[in-house]
Enzyme design. Structure first.
Site, PDB file in Angstrom:
ATOM      1  CD1 TRP A   1     -13.125  10.425 -14.981  1.00  0.00           C
ATOM      2  CD2 TRP A   1     -11.558  11.372 -13.523  1.00  0.00           C
ATOM      3  NE1 TRP A   1     -11.903  11.034 -15.896  1.00  0.00           N
ATOM      4  CE2 TRP A   1     -11.033  11.528 -14.905  1.00  0.00           C
ATOM      5  CE3 TRP A   1     -10.838  12.001 -12.517  1.00  0.00           C
ATOM      6  CZ2 TRP A   1      -9.924  12.096 -15.382  1.00  0.00           C
ATOM      7  CZ3 TRP A   1      -9.453  12.489 -13.114  1.00  0.00           C
ATOM      8  CH2 TRP A   1      -9.102  12.791 -14.078  1.00  0.00           C
TER       9      TRP A   1
ATOM     10  CD1 TRP B   1     -10.836  10.705  -6.608  1.00  0.00           C
ATOM     11  CD2 TRP B   1     -12.877   9.933  -7.810  1.00  0.00           C
ATOM     12  NE1 TRP B   1     -12.136  10.774  -5.819  1.00  0.00           N
ATOM     13  CE2 TRP B   1     -13.351  10.359  -6.376  1.00  0.00           C
ATOM     14  CE3 TRP B   1     -13.872   9.488  -8.653  1.00  0.00           C
ATOM     15  CZ2 TRP B   1     -14.503  10.159  -6.086  1.00  0.00           C
ATOM     16  CZ3 TRP B   1     -15.229   9.372  -8.390  1.00  0.00           C
ATOM     17  CH2 TRP B   1     -15.522   9.992  -7.135  1.00  0.00           C
TER      18      TRP B   1
ATOM     19  CD1 TRP C   1     -17.057  12.355 -18.922  1.00  0.00           C
ATOM     20  CD2 TRP C   1     -17.710  10.688 -17.477  1.00  0.00           C
ATOM     21  NE1 TRP C   1     -15.962  11.544 -18.558  1.00  0.00           N
ATOM     22  CE2 TRP C   1     -16.177  10.531 -17.867  1.00  0.00           C
ATOM     23  CE3 TRP C   1     -18.484   9.683 -16.814  1.00  0.00           C
ATOM     24  CZ2 TRP C   1     -15.428   9.509 -17.514  1.00  0.00           C
ATOM     25  CZ3 TRP C   1     -17.408   8.629 -16.287  1.00  0.00           C
ATOM     26  CH2 TRP C   1     -16.075   8.313 -16.822  1.00  0.00           C
TER      27      TRP C   1
ATOM     28  CD1 TRP D   1      -1.379  -0.483  -3.919  1.00  0.00           C
ATOM     29  CD2 TRP D   1      -1.695   0.605  -5.968  1.00  0.00           C
ATOM     30  NE1 TRP D   1      -1.749  -1.405  -4.900  1.00  0.00           N
ATOM     31  CE2 TRP D   1      -1.793  -0.787  -6.213  1.00  0.00           C
ATOM     32  CE3 TRP D   1      -1.631   1.495  -6.961  1.00  0.00           C
ATOM     33  CZ2 TRP D   1      -2.505  -1.002  -7.207  1.00  0.00           C
ATOM     34  CZ3 TRP D   1      -2.279   1.054  -8.327  1.00  0.00           C
ATOM     35  CH2 TRP D   1      -2.592  -0.397  -8.296  1.00  0.00           C
TER      36      TRP D   1
ATOM     37  CG  ASN E   1      -8.373   2.078   0.151  1.00  0.00           C
ATOM     38  OD1 ASN E   1      -8.327   2.846  -0.700  1.00  0.00           O
ATOM     39  ND2 ASN E   1      -8.034   0.983  -0.188  1.00  0.00           N
TER      40      ASN E   1
ATOM     41  CD  GLU F   1      -2.879  -0.928  -0.224  1.00  0.00           C
ATOM     42  OE1 GLU F   1      -3.326   0.138  -0.671  1.00  0.00           O
ATOM     43  OE2 GLU F   1      -2.960  -2.118  -0.704  1.00  0.00           O
TER      44      GLU F   1
HETATM   45  C1  LIG Z   1     -11.152   7.436  -4.806  1.00  0.00           C
HETATM   46  C2  LIG Z   1      -9.734   7.482  -4.074  1.00  0.00           C
HETATM   47  C3  LIG Z   1      -9.276   8.445  -3.558  1.00  0.00           C
HETATM   48  C4  LIG Z   1      -8.192   8.501  -2.703  1.00  0.00           C
HETATM   49  N1  LIG Z   1      -7.630   9.927  -2.210  1.00  0.00           N
HETATM   50  C5  LIG Z   1      -6.801   9.877  -1.334  1.00  0.00           C
HETATM   51  C6  LIG Z   1      -6.019  11.045  -0.950  1.00  0.00           C
HETATM   52  O1  LIG Z   1      -6.702  11.962  -1.318  1.00  0.00           O
HETATM   53  N2  LIG Z   1      -5.078  10.925  -0.094  1.00  0.00           N
HETATM   54  C7  LIG Z   1      -4.481   9.662   0.476  1.00  0.00           C
HETATM   55  O2  LIG Z   1      -3.643   9.849   1.107  1.00  0.00           O
HETATM   56  N3  LIG Z   1      -5.026   8.581   0.140  1.00  0.00           N
HETATM   57  C8  LIG Z   1      -5.914   8.644  -1.015  1.00  0.00           C
HETATM   58  N4  LIG Z   1      -6.722   7.552  -1.340  1.00  0.00           N
HETATM   59  C9  LIG Z   1      -5.979   5.979  -0.955  1.00  0.00           C
HETATM   60  C10 LIG Z   1      -6.461   5.328   0.266  1.00  0.00           C
HETATM   61  O3  LIG Z   1      -7.854   5.464   0.415  1.00  0.00           O
HETATM   62  C11 LIG Z   1      -5.753   6.202   1.734  1.00  0.00           C
HETATM   63  O4  LIG Z   1      -4.274   6.505   1.552  1.00  0.00           O
HETATM   64  C12 LIG Z   1      -6.078   5.355   2.973  1.00  0.00           C
HETATM   65  O5  LIG Z   1      -7.590   5.039   2.881  1.00  0.00           O
HETATM   66  C13 LIG Z   1      -5.709   5.989   4.167  1.00  0.00           C
HETATM   67  O6  LIG Z   1      -5.961   5.366   5.121  1.00  0.00           O
HETATM   68  P1  LIG Z   1      -4.753   4.747   6.130  1.00  0.00           P
HETATM   69  O7  LIG Z   1      -3.703   5.927   6.311  1.00  0.00           O
HETATM   70  O8  LIG Z   1      -5.312   3.917   7.245  1.00  0.00           O
HETATM   71  O9  LIG Z   1      -4.037   3.686   5.148  1.00  0.00           O
HETATM   72  P2  LIG Z   1      -3.218   2.487   5.433  1.00  0.00           P
HETATM   73  O10 LIG Z   1      -4.042   1.142   4.729  1.00  0.00           O
HETATM   74  O11 LIG Z   1      -2.759   2.345   6.841  1.00  0.00           O
HETATM   75  O12 LIG Z   1      -2.156   2.637   4.322  1.00  0.00           O
HETATM   76  C14 LIG Z   1      -0.788   3.137   4.779  1.00  0.00           C
HETATM   77  C15 LIG Z   1      -0.606   4.544   3.949  1.00  0.00           C
HETATM   78  O13 LIG Z   1      -0.379   3.929   2.594  1.00  0.00           O
HETATM   79  C16 LIG Z   1      -0.933   4.671   1.665  1.00  0.00           C
HETATM   80  N5  LIG Z   1      -1.938   4.326   0.779  1.00  0.00           N
HETATM   81  C17 LIG Z   1      -2.621   3.396   1.064  1.00  0.00           C
HETATM   82  N6  LIG Z   1      -3.175   2.851   0.287  1.00  0.00           N
HETATM   83  C18 LIG Z   1      -3.162   3.809  -0.831  1.00  0.00           C
HETATM   84  C19 LIG Z   1      -3.832   3.802  -2.373  1.00  0.00           C
HETATM   85  N7  LIG Z   1      -4.559   3.036  -2.576  1.00  0.00           N
HETATM   86  N8  LIG Z   1      -3.262   4.972  -2.807  1.00  0.00           N
HETATM   87  C20 LIG Z   1      -2.241   5.671  -2.444  1.00  0.00           C
HETATM   88  N9  LIG Z   1      -1.660   5.733  -1.259  1.00  0.00           N
HETATM   89  C21 LIG Z   1      -2.227   4.594  -0.416  1.00  0.00           C
HETATM   90  C22 LIG Z   1      -1.493   6.210   2.248  1.00  0.00           C
HETATM   91  O14 LIG Z   1      -0.290   7.006   2.459  1.00  0.00           O
HETATM   92  C23 LIG Z   1      -1.531   5.429   3.740  1.00  0.00           C
HETATM   93  O15 LIG Z   1      -1.515   6.383   4.700  1.00  0.00           O
HETATM   94  C24 LIG Z   1      -7.703   7.414  -2.107  1.00  0.00           C
HETATM   95  C25 LIG Z   1      -8.229   6.203  -2.530  1.00  0.00           C
HETATM   96  C26 LIG Z   1      -9.364   6.344  -3.565  1.00  0.00           C
HETATM   97  C27 LIG Z   1     -10.000   4.774  -3.905  1.00  0.00           C
END
Ligand SMILES: Cc1cc2nc3c(=O)[nH]c(=O)nc-3n(C[C@H](O)[C@H](O)[C@H](O)COP(=O)(O)OP(=O)(O)OC[C@H]3O[C@@H](n4cnc5c(N)ncnc54)[C@H](O)[C@@H]3O)c2cc1C
Length: 471
Positions: free
Chosen positions: A365, A388, A312, A283, A347, A280
């Site tokens: 989107w 997105w 759209w 990602w 997420n 993650e």
């Molecule tokens: C439509 C959409 C919009 C999103 N917008 C954002 C946003 O504006 N800012 C943001 O930080 N994340 C975004 N995310 C990714 C993800 O949802 C969040 O990072 C995550 O929910 C944060 O929760 P956590 O810190 O507990 O994550 P954890 O699951 O603990 O993951 C640890 C860290 O990994 C990174 N991470 C995890 N999953 C992703 C992912 N899919 N993409 C990118 N980084 C990831 C984040 O920095 C996160 O804090 C988005 C995902 C989607 C599907």
């Protein structure tokens, strides 16, 4: 004299620009606040509140190092080159040090500042700090950027096996420095008051210990079950570190070091939870590198250019129902309401709500991306755009357009008891675990203070597939 320009990196530990600057001499710190720019970038009020609360803490931390902090209010970035030049001349600055920010506007801003200062023999040094690996450094055999996450990830693993990026050493206090009085006059407290958000300080404390406790708790307790629990929005199974990573209270290197600390910083994967969290974080890395290598994605352009032709729907009322959490699809409404109430959304639910907007409602989107940005405390251009474009099937390595989540099945699978829905959609709290996902399915005459589904899920799925297929 060295000037350290802080931006989305509000910490004194493991900070590339601060560390490099301090090696070269006495430092002064700078923050520029740009309210008009925040509006243009649609930054959420809760994110600004978090940033400003953190800034107060950073100021105190810098003071303990005898590094004075100058705060300038520069509403728009185009005013920056001239203002910074005046400041540097006034303070006799040799070099400005800053960590690279990857957005197109940010890179342009830094380029303009650099040009203006270097004309006057003031150096500008920019450092890679936000990403684990320098932007532009993860390349395939043809020296091209990766366009597939799994290949990008494999390359990152190879790099990590060779060397896990380590943290910068702590900075020692310097000799006390006095600032001219007029540079010390910014009233931060007054400025903060304009952006205050109720309850945000309780929900999202901005102190270092809050971030480190979340990190320690995650690595020590939650990580083992992360693979399974990360998808369950009713369970507190993820780190919740995204707001802290986003404004740099915590660095990505600190996360990676914590992940491998059991092995004295050597790359070794012990369990699936550890590996899943690493993936993650990668990602996040992938989307940062994507933004850097393909800046068009931040200019409201899809990565897959053919998808710009998707027809759209122009459906403002449907968009409002989605924004307000009144779609009649409980898991979607729960997510949208969680985000408005707390600035954060789980997420799995971000994916469900986003896909519902751009597939079932066939709404552009970019409108969803912008709404998320306006409400997320962790709103980050790279991750938000990446998320997105993944859901909309317009992005790099995105979900194929015909794989559309059914939000009800997702809800049944990932919120089986309906606890998450109950928390955020109290109108449905009395329903049992079966009917809560689809309250009107068995009895359309049921009397509830909750809307009927605004769209037929099967028909709208077919409509979305047709819209993409015809490209
Ligand atoms: C439509 C959409 C919009 C999103 N917008 C954002 C946003 O504006 N800012 C943001 O930080 N994340 C975004 N995310 C990714 C993800 O949802 C969040 O990072 C995550 O929910 C944060 O929760 P956590 O810190 O507990 O994550 P954890 O699951 O603990 O993951 C640890 C860290 O990994 C990174 N991470 C995890 N999953 C992703 C992912 N899919 N993409 C990118 N980084 C990831 C984040 O920095 C996160 O804090 C988005 C995902 C989607 C599907």
């Amino acid at each position: 004299m060295q000037l350290i320009w802080f931006r989305q990196d509000l910490r004194i530990h493991d900070h590339a620009a601060l560390w490099h600057g301090a090696q070269q001499g006495a430092c002064i710190a700078l923050i520029t606040l740009s309210p008009e720019q925040w509006k243009l970038h649609q930054d959420a009020r809760i994110k600004i509140d978090f940033y400003l609360r953190r800034l107060g803490i950073l100021k105190q931390q810098l003071a303990q190092l005898n590094i004075p902090l100058i705060i300038l209010n520069v509403p728009l970035w185009q005013e920056l080159p001239a203002k910074l030049l005046t400041l540097c001349q006034q303070l006799n600055i040799d070099t400005v040090h800053a960590n690279i920010e990857v957005g197109v506007n940010e890179l342009h801003r830094d380029f303009q500042v650099q040009q203006r200062l270097e004309q006057q023999q003031i150096k500008v040094e920019l450092y890679h700090d936000r990403s684990l690996f320098p932007l532009g450094s993860i390349r395939n055999q043809s020296s091209q950027p990766y366009q597939v996450y799994s290949a990008f990830k494999k390359k990152c693993y190879e790099r990590l096996i060779l060397d896990i990026p380590s943290c910068y050493p702590a900075i020692q206090p310097q000799d006390p420095l006095e600032l001219p009085a007029q540079l010390n006059s910014f009233d931060l407290q007054k400025f903060v008051a304009d952006y205050e958000v109720d309850d945000a300080a309780q929900l999202w404390p901005a102190e270092d210990h809050a971030a480190f406790e979340l990190l320690d708790d995650f690595i020590g307790e939650k990580m083992t079950h992360y693979k399974t629990e990360r998808d369950l929005p009713a369970v507190d199974g993820t780190s919740r570190l995204s707001p802290y990573l986003n404004i740099g209270i915590l660095s990505i290197r600190q996360c990676i070091q914590a992940l491998f600390k059991q092995h004295q910083g050597y790359f070794q994967i012990d369990d699936i939870g550890q590996q899943t969290w690493l993936d993650e974080l990668l990602w996040r890395e992938f989307y940062l590198h994507t933004l850097f290598d393909f800046p068009r994605v931040s200019r409201h352009r899809p990565f897959k250019e053919s998808t710009d032709k998707v027809q759209w729907r122009n459906a403002p009322e449907d968009l409002i129902a989605w924004q307000q959490g009144q779609t009649g699809i409980p898991i979607v409404d729960a997510g949208m309401r969680q985000m408005r109430a707390t600035g954060w959304m789980h997420n799995r639910v971000r994916m469900i709500t986003a896909m519902f907007l751009c597939k079932n409602l066939l709404i552009d989107w970019r409108l969803g991306e912008s709404w998320f940005m306006q409400h997320l405390i962790d709103g980050d251009l790279a991750a938000n755009n990446g998320g997105w474009q993944w859901c909309a099937s317009t992005g790099m390595d995105a979900v194929p357009y015909f794989r559309i989540f059914n939000p009800v099945s997702q809800s049944q699978k990932f919120d089986p008891n309906g606890d998450y829905i109950r928390q955020w959609v109290p109108e449905l709290a009395h329903l049992d675990a079966k009917s809560i996902h689809e309250p009107y399915a068995k009895n359309s005459a049921l009397e509830l203070d909750y809307p009927k589904p605004m769209v037929d899920l099967k028909a709208s799925r077919v409509r979305a597939i047709e819209a993409f297929k015809s490209l």
